[in-house]
Design an enzyme around this catalytic site. Structure first.
Site, PDB file in Angstrom:
ATOM      1  N   ARG A   3       0.861  -1.196   0.000  1.00 38.67           N
ATOM      2  CA  ARG A   3       0.000   0.000   0.000  1.00 38.67           C
ATOM      3  C   ARG A   3       0.890   1.237   0.000  1.00 38.67           C
ATOM      4  O   ARG A   3       1.843   1.312   0.775  1.00 38.67           O
ATOM      5  CB  ARG A   3      -0.884  -0.018   1.247  1.00 38.67           C
ATOM      6  CG  ARG A   3      -1.911   1.099   1.277  1.00 38.67           C
ATOM      7  CD  ARG A   3      -2.703   1.040   2.567  1.00 38.67           C
ATOM      8  NE  ARG A   3      -3.535  -0.142   2.656  1.00 38.67           N
ATOM      9  CZ  ARG A   3      -3.930  -0.706   3.811  1.00 38.67           C
ATOM     10  NH1 ARG A   3      -3.565  -0.179   4.958  1.00 38.67           N
ATOM     11  NH2 ARG A   3      -4.687  -1.782   3.808  1.00 38.67           N
ATOM     12  N   LYS A   6      -3.409   1.457  14.895  1.00 35.72           N
ATOM     13  CA  LYS A   6      -3.338   2.403  13.782  1.00 35.72           C
ATOM     14  C   LYS A   6      -3.950   3.757  14.174  1.00 35.72           C
ATOM     15  O   LYS A   6      -4.790   3.826  15.083  1.00 35.72           O
ATOM     16  CB  LYS A   6      -4.053   1.844  12.554  1.00 35.72           C
ATOM     17  CG  LYS A   6      -5.516   1.527  12.743  1.00 35.72           C
ATOM     18  CD  LYS A   6      -6.042   0.853  11.495  1.00 35.72           C
ATOM     19  CE  LYS A   6      -7.338   0.119  11.773  1.00 35.72           C
ATOM     20  NZ  LYS A   6      -7.753  -0.728  10.655  1.00 35.72           N
ATOM     21  N   CYS A  34     -13.314  -1.565   6.448  1.00 38.47           N
ATOM     22  CA  CYS A  34     -12.389  -0.763   5.630  1.00 38.47           C
ATOM     23  C   CYS A  34     -13.105   0.173   4.653  1.00 38.47           C
ATOM     24  O   CYS A  34     -12.582   1.236   4.345  1.00 38.47           O
ATOM     25  CB  CYS A  34     -11.434  -1.672   4.873  1.00 38.47           C
ATOM     26  SG  CYS A  34     -10.339  -2.594   5.968  1.00 38.47           S
ATOM     27  N   CYS A  60     -15.932  -8.186   6.189  1.00 36.11           N
ATOM     28  CA  CYS A  60     -15.841  -8.491   7.628  1.00 36.11           C
ATOM     29  C   CYS A  60     -16.133  -7.196   8.384  1.00 36.11           C
ATOM     30  O   CYS A  60     -16.207  -6.119   7.787  1.00 36.11           O
ATOM     31  CB  CYS A  60     -14.452  -9.052   7.966  1.00 36.11           C
ATOM     32  SG  CYS A  60     -13.221  -7.812   8.382  1.00 36.11           S
ATOM     33  N   LYS A 100      -5.363   7.508  12.338  1.00 38.79           N
ATOM     34  CA  LYS A 100      -5.738   8.072  11.038  1.00 38.79           C
ATOM     35  C   LYS A 100      -6.082   9.563  11.156  1.00 38.79           C
ATOM     36  O   LYS A 100      -6.846   9.942  12.041  1.00 38.79           O
ATOM     37  CB  LYS A 100      -6.945   7.310  10.472  1.00 38.79           C
ATOM     38  CG  LYS A 100      -6.640   5.836  10.243  1.00 38.79           C
ATOM     39  CD  LYS A 100      -7.838   5.075   9.711  1.00 38.79           C
ATOM     40  CE  LYS A 100      -7.439   3.645   9.371  1.00 38.79           C
ATOM     41  NZ  LYS A 100      -8.579   2.849   8.897  1.00 38.79           N
ATOM     42  N   ARG A 134      -1.343   6.620   9.668  1.00 41.63           N
ATOM     43  CA  ARG A 134      -1.537   6.114   8.310  1.00 41.63           C
ATOM     44  C   ARG A 134      -1.569   7.283   7.322  1.00 41.63           C
ATOM     45  O   ARG A 134      -1.378   8.437   7.693  1.00 41.63           O
ATOM     46  CB  ARG A 134      -2.853   5.323   8.254  1.00 41.63           C
ATOM     47  CG  ARG A 134      -2.878   4.115   9.209  1.00 41.63           C
ATOM     48  CD  ARG A 134      -1.973   3.014   8.720  1.00 41.63           C
ATOM     49  NE  ARG A 134      -2.075   1.814   9.545  1.00 41.63           N
ATOM     50  CZ  ARG A 134      -2.956   0.834   9.348  1.00 41.63           C
ATOM     51  NH1 ARG A 134      -3.850   0.925   8.384  1.00 41.63           N
ATOM     52  NH2 ARG A 134      -2.957  -0.231  10.124  1.00 41.63           N
ATOM     53  N   CYS A 136      -7.883 -10.796   1.102  1.00 39.18           N
ATOM     54  CA  CYS A 136      -7.825 -10.417   2.516  1.00 39.18           C
ATOM     55  C   CYS A 136      -8.051 -11.624   3.419  1.00 39.18           C
ATOM     56  O   CYS A 136      -9.073 -12.307   3.316  1.00 39.18           O
ATOM     57  CB  CYS A 136      -8.863  -9.338   2.821  1.00 39.18           C
ATOM     58  SG  CYS A 136      -8.839  -8.909   4.568  1.00 39.18           S
ATOM     59  N   CYS A 183     -14.809  -3.107   0.020  1.00 36.64           N
ATOM     60  CA  CYS A 183     -13.413  -3.436   0.317  1.00 36.64           C
ATOM     61  C   CYS A 183     -12.985  -4.627  -0.550  1.00 36.64           C
ATOM     62  O   CYS A 183     -13.832  -5.302  -1.127  1.00 36.64           O
ATOM     63  CB  CYS A 183     -13.287  -3.778   1.799  1.00 36.64           C
ATOM     64  SG  CYS A 183     -14.007  -5.380   2.183  1.00 36.64           S
TER      65      CYS A 183
HETATM   66 FE1  SF4 Z   1     -10.482  -7.330   4.753  1.00 34.71          FE
HETATM   67 FE2  SF4 Z   1     -12.422  -6.849   6.443  1.00 34.71          FE
HETATM   68 FE3  SF4 Z   1     -10.965  -4.798   5.508  1.00 34.71          FE
HETATM   69 FE4  SF4 Z   1     -12.648  -6.045   3.929  1.00 34.71          FE
HETATM   70  S1  SF4 Z   1     -13.199  -4.882   5.773  1.00 34.71           S
HETATM   71  S2  SF4 Z   1     -10.540  -5.537   3.443  1.00 34.71           S
HETATM   72  S3  SF4 Z   1     -12.569  -8.142   4.628  1.00 34.71           S
HETATM   73  S4  SF4 Z   1     -10.244  -6.471   6.804  1.00 34.71           S
END
Ligand code: SF4
Length: 644
Positions: A86, A237, A508, A504, A239, A155, A465, A459
């Site tokens: 990244r 982290k 993100c 998940c 931000k 970040r 991931c 995401c």
């Molecule tokens: Fe991975 Fe969860 Fe972030 Fe999606 S929200 S990129 S599944 S860590």
């Protein structure tokens, strides 16, 4: 043990480690790393396909996650280990040289795609460990960086992406995003030692105020390689963002710290409003974890902004939870302490009182797609990148189009916080040709983009991931198409709202701010969040714990029908859900009879008594599940028992 800060006192070190409790394993890994050097340096030189557990953790600070392609998992065989990289681009600025390097690297070592993230950065996926050093070195030599793009430190600093030159607030916001990023850049030489064999990279010049502020006493850890972070870096982290009054193109309430530029009537910079304590990540079924929006904590004069940021960082550094990582983000510190106590502690480090927060106009979300004037005779063009994926697929060739444009015109890019990008510094004479390159590569003009897709984010999730429990990026285009069909069927064709999906609960793609949020909860199932606002200022709430994606139409149709029937003039879907409340939506949904049979999984009807029906309804409301889901689970369990 966390090192003691110099000021305001040693008590801070003890407080952060919760006396009697063991700090998390990661604190030891950071301590042993010799300022982010080991075990990455040693393991990188070894002929292996992957890093150790400790190596993975330190590698994150260098901007890389070790992942494996989950589509390629075969029982009994080694995983297909791949590294994700990244970049770190304050304010989303990417030079044409860096972009072309990333394009080349993605073909040479990656999956031939580049992803624009939700924090104004790029990601490369699919890098084998043996190619990691060459990839990283190429990025650094192109004046790019990945340092601090992941890991327990500050970040990528976000900033309003619009490259306006005639609006001083925007110029200040971009400038201070760079300065804050520089201030909080790790100082360890390990990054260049490892990736460039110690060769000194050519980097941009830091503002002298930043250099002075980094060493200024008060909150720093003296005689430490990392005067601001210390040996253990941050608990988790961190931000930051910088924006201007009224422009919420960067989700200002979701950041640990946001600064809002304040100018006087002559457009001279005076200082910044300060917000703190936002954060999205949470864990399913762990009530102590939650998404939170930032509080407005005060105002600071421009000359004091570095010391204020350092004071906030020091407060979190010294008092953030280093025992439970799940509870380590600054939002929990502010939640546990309350804003008053947090502000007081920050002021102690700062050595001054924060001034009252200045009133601001209402926030608006801007995606800046399409053509705009920069204010200096040049133009900029916002290009929608679906889910941030820059690739060539069929007739849709965004990767080829961007490469051609960059090779020909060398345009600086500003990434947005919404997985899209702005091409900047465009000579008006080149407009028609750039439009032609895009259209001949299958890229829709701004007014052709479906509005649901335009306002959606997802995401990466599967297959890259490791935390994903279900699909996100690969699933959302069809989910949006199904939602569009549903809206068409109900006579709501023009309706659109902010939809966000993650694989998940880490969040993100910031689903907890969406008007309609899908958060992966099990394979093919999502927690459903409703009630965020179109300008991303209000947290959504969980409406349903688990919705099988096959039940999308049967779940959403009643809601949309209710929205159509009960909305106020001009009211958005998220505002409607927030105003009307979940109980009313559930009641309406339960008595709703679809106008036509919804597409999707075919349902059969089963009759139950009125008493059972009521109990079912109560259970559904309590558990946040649909009545159909509870019924189906109960019947399946019953039938299972009968056959065993
Ligand atoms: Fe991975 Fe969860 Fe972030 Fe999606 S929200 S990129 S599944 S860590």
């Amino acid at each position: 043990m966390v090192q003691a800060p110099i000021s305001p006192g040693k008590q801070a070190a003890e407080a952060s480690t919760s006396p009697g409790k063991k700090v998390s394993r990661l604190e030891g890994i950071k301590e042993r790393s010799q300022f982010l050097r080991e075990p990455v340096a040693t393991e990188l030189a070894q002929d292996t396909t992957h890093f150790s557990e400790d190596g993975i953790q330190i590698l994150k600070f260098h901007g890389s996650y070790q992942q494996d392609n989950r589509d390629n998992r075969i029982k009994g065989q080694e995983k297909d280990y791949r590294m994700m990289l990244r970049t770190r681009n304050p304010g989303g600025l990417v030079s044409p040289e860096l972009y072309l390097t990333l394009d080349e690297l993605s073909d040479k070592y990656g999956y031939s795609n580049i992803r624009a993230t939700t924090r104004q950065a790029f990601q490369l996926h699919g890098i084998l460990k043996k190619n990691l050093k060459d990839t990283m070195a190429s990025i650094i030599r192109s004046m790019g960086s990945t340092l601090g793009a992941c890991g327990d430190l500050n970040r990528n600093v976000m900033a309003v992406p619009a490259p306006f030159k005639d609006k001083p607030e925007y110029v200040y916001a971009r400038d201070y995003a760079n300065r804050i990023a520089d201030l909080l850049t790790p100082q360890t030489p390990a990054y260049y030692e490892i990736w460039l064999d110690g060769e000194k990279a050519v980097t941009g010049e830091e503002h002298p105020d930043v250099v002075a502020a980094r060493q200024r006493s008060g909150t720093i850890v003296h005689d430490n390689v990392e005067p601001i972070y210390g040996t253990h870096y941050m608990p988790r982290k961190f931000k930051c963002s910088v924006t201007v009054p009224g422009d919420n193109s960067i989700d200002v309430y979701t950041q640990d710290v946001s600064l809002v530029v304040i100018v006087d009537e002559n457009k001279e910079l005076q200082g910044f409003n300060v917000l703190a304590g936002g954060g999205m990540g949470r864990t399913h079924n762990k009530e102590e974890t939650f998404a939170r929006i930032a509080d407005e904590i005060g105002y600071v004069d421009k000359d004091d902004v570095y010391d204020l940021v350092k004071a906030i960082v020091a407060t979190q550094r010294d008092y953030g939870d280093r025992v439970q990582r799940r509870h380590a983000r600054m939002k929990y510190l502010i939640h546990d302490w309350g804003v008053e106590k947090f502000r007081t502690k920050v002021e102690e480090y700062f050595g001054k009182r924060l001034q009252p927060y200045k009133s601001l106009p209402e926030w608006t979300f801007y995606d800046y797609l399409g053509w705009h004037e920069q204010g200096d005779g040049k133009l900029f063009l916002g290009i929608h990148i679906e889910n941030g994926r820059i690739h060539d697929r069929g007739a849709f060739k965004i990767k080829s189009a961007l490469k051609e444009i960059e090779l020909r015109y060398r345009l600086p890019i500003r990434l947005t916080g919404n997985q899209s990008l702005l091409l900047t510094e465009i000579d008006p004479a080149d407009k028609a040709e750039i439009d032609h390159i895009l259209s001949s590569n299958g890229i829709d003009a701004e007014d052709q983009i479906n509005l649901l897709h335009r306002h959606a984010m997802a995401c990466p999730a599967l297959p890259t991931c490791g935390l994903a429990v279900t699909e996100s990026e690969r699933a959302i285009p069809s989910v949006l198409d199904r939602i569009q069909s549903l809206l068409n069927k109900l006579g709501l064709k023009q309706e659109h709202f902010v939809t966000r999906m993650t694989g998940c609960p880490n969040g993100c793609a910031r689903p907890y701010m969406a008007e309609l949020g899908f958060v992966g909860s099990a394979p093919n199932s999502y927690q459903l969040w409703l009630g965020g606002s179109p300008n991303q200022t209000r947290l959504a709430q969980p409406y349903m714990q688990k919705m099988n994606i096959d039940d999308l139409e049967t779940t959403l149709e009643p809601m949309f029908a209710f929205f159509k029937k009960g909305r106020q003039s001009g009211e958005s879907f998220g505002d409607f859900c927030d105003r009307i409340g979940f109980e009313a939506i559930r009641n309406f949904s339960e008595s709703y009879i679809p106008a036509k049979k919804a597409s999707g999984r075919r349902k059969h009807r089963v009759g139950v008594s009125g008493e059972i029906y009521q109990q079912l309804k109560d259970a559904a409301a309590n558990k946040g599940l649909s009545m159909a889901q509870i019924t189906e689970d109960a019947i399946a369990a019953y039938l299972n028992n009968q056959t065993n």
